[in-house]
Write an enzyme that holds these catalytic residues in place. Structure first.
Site, PDB file in Angstrom:
ATOM      1  N   ASP A  93      79.516 -11.303  54.017  1.00  0.00           N
ATOM      2  CA  ASP A  93      78.795 -12.562  53.953  1.00  0.00           C
ATOM      3  C   ASP A  93      77.852 -12.620  55.167  1.00  0.00           C
ATOM      4  OD1 ASP A  93      78.233 -15.347  53.355  1.00  0.00           O
ATOM      5  OD2 ASP A  93      79.542 -15.796  55.062  1.00  0.00           O
ATOM      6  N   ASP A 137      75.950 -15.863  56.652  1.00  0.00           N
ATOM      7  CA  ASP A 137      76.021 -17.031  57.542  1.00  0.00           C
ATOM      8  C   ASP A 137      77.482 -17.364  57.868  1.00  0.00           C
ATOM      9  OD1 ASP A 137      73.284 -17.046  57.151  1.00  0.00           O
ATOM     10  OD2 ASP A 137      73.365 -18.587  55.605  1.00  0.00           O
TER      11      ASP A 137
HETATM   12 MG   LIG Z   1      79.330 -17.905  55.138  1.00  0.00          MG
END
Ligand SMILES: [Mg+2]
Ligand SMILES: [Zn+2]
Length: 187
Positions: free
Chosen positions: A8, A10
């Site tokens: 992932d 962010d």
């Molecule tokens: Mg995230």
């Protein structure tokens, strides 16, 4: 076939900053480059998979997201690390930009980005991992047999507190550095 670590973006590689809409707000965690380099050295293909509903919401455009990903790739390269591919979902069912306003299969917890990456890069999903700070990151992996690691950075502590949302077999560690170490131990 190759093994992958899906990451992932962010809250996992860079700080969670709401909707990242300016490059000045793109802040790396201090260990991200090193963690990704150790995974490169471990023979993993590194694939970023990120929901970018800000596109459907009209907050950023695809050009900006591409620019942010080039910035991340450049920073990795400067530190001797490599991200092999970036996939993002621009959609959101309640978006304001008509062409992205759709219920898609790529928005996590959907697994379409992982499936697409597996086809594009000849990945063995059953020997791959996903690292993220939200339950939906792990759920997208779980749907296609990819083992999940939740990090406590970003919004991770919040999702750690609701473990019923986490798929079975999920592991929780402090951050991406600890996730990389754990993954390399399994390998
Ligand atoms: Mg995230
Ligand atoms: Zn999508």
């Amino acid at each position: 076939m190759k093994r992958a670590v899906f990451l992932d973006r962010d809250g996992t590689i860079i700080e969670e900053s709401g909707y990242l809409d300016r490059l000045e707000r793109l802040i790396f965690f201090p260990y991200s480059v090193d963690a990704i380099r150790t995974l490169n050295d471990g023979g993993f293909t590194i694939v970023v998979v990120t929901n970018q509903a800000g596109i459907a919401r009209g907050i950023v455009d695809e050009e900006f997201v591409g620019e942010a990903h080039r910035t991340i790739a450049d920073r990795m390269q400067a530190g001797g690390a490599r991200i092999d591919a970036f996939y993002y979902c621009p959609h959101y069912p309640e978006g304001t930009v008509a062409r992205y306003r759709t219920r898609c299969d790529c928005r996590k917890p959907g697994a379409e980005m992982l499936r697409r990456a597996a086809a594009d890069h000849d990945l063995d999903l059953s020997r791959s991992f996903i690292v993220g700070d939200r339950w939906h990151d792990l759920a997208s992996g779980h749907a296609v047999g990819v083992r999940g690691v939740l990090v406590r950075t970003g919004l991770g502590r919040q999702d750690e507190a609701t473990p019923d949302k986490l798929p079975s077999g999920a592991v929780v560690v402090d951050d991406l550095a600890a996730a990389a170490a754990w993954i390399l131990q399994q390998a």
